[in-house]
Design an enzyme around this catalytic site. Structure first.
Site, PDB file in Angstrom:
ATOM      1  N   ASP A  55       0.853  -1.261  -0.031  1.00 56.29           N
ATOM      2  CA  ASP A  55      -0.060  -0.006  -0.153  1.00 56.29           C
ATOM      3  C   ASP A  55       0.788   1.165   0.080  1.00 56.29           C
ATOM      4  O   ASP A  55       0.558   2.009   0.795  1.00 56.29           O
ATOM      5  CB  ASP A  55      -0.954   0.115   1.314  1.00 56.29           C
ATOM      6  CG  ASP A  55      -1.828  -1.319   1.345  1.00 56.29           C
ATOM      7  OD1 ASP A  55      -2.059  -1.815   0.507  1.00 56.29           O
ATOM      8  OD2 ASP A  55      -1.956  -1.598   2.490  1.00 56.29           O
ATOM      9  N   GLU A 221     -11.195   0.596  -2.541  1.00 60.61           N
ATOM     10  CA  GLU A 221     -10.439   1.188  -1.098  1.00 60.61           C
ATOM     11  C   GLU A 221      -9.484   1.825  -1.515  1.00 60.61           C
ATOM     12  O   GLU A 221      -9.087   2.534  -2.416  1.00 60.61           O
ATOM     13  CB  GLU A 221      -9.826  -0.207  -0.324  1.00 60.61           C
ATOM     14  CG  GLU A 221      -9.186  -1.016  -1.256  1.00 60.61           C
ATOM     15  CD  GLU A 221      -8.924  -2.421  -0.491  1.00 60.61           C
ATOM     16  OE1 GLU A 221      -9.118  -2.595   0.575  1.00 60.61           O
ATOM     17  OE2 GLU A 221      -8.237  -3.453  -1.234  1.00 60.61           O
TER      18      GLU A 221
END
Length: 547
Positions: A55, A221
């Site tokens: 991420d 997301e």
């Protein structure tokens, strides 16, 4: 103030005093012997970070680029990397050495802790916003990205809020976009925006739904907030980690409605699930995008893609058919930057333990105690003391004193040289490949004598016992011992040992490494004993080499 938040604030202050001290100055680490993305001819190859920097988010400040990533339960947490050209990266520090709340993370919390963070620079300060999916949204600040960082402050106590990203607008107003974790909130695939105080330390109004991805963009997301040419942009991955795509939303109103466009997917390449990352530009005016690719046991490795703007939409990667949806590149020319070419740089891997503190590549699986490990640089070794097995011990999944680092490439060999001064029956030192399945080679004190064996554990998170090979006796005169794990393509591992560092004898059958909970497999060391006693044996690690 709610009791949870009050308790957290006290613990966060304690973390600042004890854990979040600035990293001691270290010389530039040697360049990796197993993966260098800079091809040396003006081109690079992907991934630019062949390691589990999950991420990723990145920014440019002047001529410097900085990157951070999810660290989950591993500490030091929120590691910070630096580059001058987006290809050659160095590991320069971490936000905290112990994860708050300290008591909560004193035991392994696999898959919990720091989820997808956002890194920003505002008013001459660096900000990181990160979610703890069980506690809420936190922010920490620093003048210097290498640290020290401020104690994290909870700006929203919430269960299931994840992946926050701030935006400071030209009019002085500020906003925070975020997603939701279905595992905690019971809903996902939607994005919401909250107004935020200009100092970035509190939310000032109610959450507003700005996009629902259930129609065509499942598992939406990881949003990142930007503004360009009067458009507000939200870059957000969708479709799930292994197979998803990069979605971009745009609107001239921060609260929408937002138009949508898929700007990158796998296309005809072998790069699965290219999404979740950061748009950055260079001081020479080029646009680039850093994102991860899920490689299972190797974790979520980081790729660099060229990016262009067409009709106020980004196109990421190469677009051979010109439809506005790019696909990843495997090799490409390096970013154009002002100034002289940058030297080769990679995150550290090998360690000769010649410093007085752990190298920045090392992480624990839980907040450490000081006495787990000691270094004395002039003596040139790391001493691990044998710590008691966790209460109710079933396997290493429960054990906090695992000293580990990320896997650095698809093919490599780890070798460590050590001596074991065991004082108690059952004490053990091992070289471990840790994940949901794990394997290790170890020296154990059995009946007052040392024995070598290989152990494996499948589905460790479910609590089964280990399986161990028949032991090989070790005479005290045969020390030191060299332990090795050779990793082949596909993360297939063979353990072996040697008494002279030259001839290695395989031990046990080939072991298939497996990812951990939201992280890649990790390799490293541990030292344990079966029971409580008022003293401990120890292992002295001369060096740890990845070649």
């Amino acid at each position: 103030m709610p009791a949870l938040l009050a308790s957290f604030c006290w613990l966060a202050l304690l973390t600042t005093i004890i854990g979040a001290l600035p990293c001691a100055a270290q010389a530039q680490s040697p360049v990796s012997k197993v993966w260098v993305p800079d091809l040396g001819d003006g081109r690079y190859k992907n991934p630019v970070l062949y390691a589990d920097y999950s991420d990723p988010d990145a920014i440019r400040v002047g001529s410097d680029f900085y990157l951070t990533s999810s660290s989950f339960n591993c500490v030091p947490g929120l590691q910070i990397l630096h580059s001058k050209d987006l290809v050659n990266w160095s590991l320069i520090g971490a936000v905290f050495n112990e994860q708050p709340p300290l008591a909560r993370y004193a035991v392994p919390q696999h898959g919990n802790g720091v989820w997808a963070p956002a890194l920003r620079y505002h008013n001459k300060e660096f900000y990181i916003y990160y979610p703890d999916p069980d506690l809420g949204i936190f922010v920490t600040k620093a003048k210097n990205p290498a640290g020290p960082w401020s104690a994290p402050v909870c700006i929203k106590e919430a269960k299931g809020w994840i992946d926050p990203c701030p935006l400071w607008d030209a009019d002085g107003r500020a906003y925070l976009v975020h997603g939701f974790a279905g595992s905690r909130a019971g809903i996902k695939t939607i994005l919401a925006v909250s107004p935020m105080a200009p100092d970035g330390l509190s939310l000032t109004g109610p959450d507003a739904l700005v996009f629902d991805g259930h129609q065509g963009h499942p598992t939406l997301e990881g949003p990142k907030f930007y503004k360009r040419n009067d458009y507000y942009y939200i870059f957000a991955p969708a479709g799930g980690v292994p197979t998803g795509w990069q979605l971009v939303l745009r609107s001239k109103n921060v609260y929408g409605p937002y138009e949508e466009r898929i700007v990158m997917d796998q296309g005809k390449t072998p790069i699965n699930g290219p999404h979740q990352g950061a748009w950055v530009d260079t001081d020479a005016g080029e646009d680039w995008f850093l994102h991860f690719q899920d490689q299972g046991p190797y974790g979520r490795v980081v790729h660099l893609q060229p990016m262009q703007w067409k009709n106020d939409w980004p196109v990421i990667g190469e677009d051979p058919d010109g439809d506005g949806k790019g696909q990843p590149v495997l090799t490409y020319h390096k970013p154009n930057i002002k100034g002289k070419p940058q030297p080769l740089a990679t995150p550290p891997t090998s360690d000769d333990f010649s410093a007085n503190q752990l190298g920045r590549q090392w992480q624990w699986h839980a907040n450490p105690q000081d006495y787990w490990v000691y270094l004395n640089g002039p003596q040139g070794y790391l001493r691990l003391y044998a710590m008691p097995l966790a209460e109710g011990y079933k396997n290493l999944w429960q054990q906090p004193n695992l000293l580990l680092q990320k896997l650095p490439a698809d093919v490599f060999t780890v070798t460590t040289k050590l001596r074991f001064d065991s004082r108690l029956e059952g004490e053990k030192v091992g070289l471990v490949m840790m994940g949901l399945d794990y394997g290790y080679i170890s020296l154990t004190n059995q009946g007052g004598k040392l024995q070598l064996s290989q152990s494996t554990c499948k589905d460790a998170d479910k609590g089964p016992a280990e399986t161990t090979t028949p032991a090989v006796p070790v005479a005290q005169a045969q020390q030191p011992v060299y332990l090795r794990v050779t990793v082949k393509a596909g993360a297939k591992c063979q353990f072996s040992y040697s008494f002279d560092g030259q001839a290695f004898q395989p031990l046990g059958s080939e072991f298939q490494a497996r990812e951990g909970k939201w992280i890649g497999a990790k390799v490293g060391l541990f030292c344990t004993r079966p029971g409580k006693f008022n003293d401990s044996g120890n292992a002295d690690i001369d060096w740890f080499r990845i070649e």
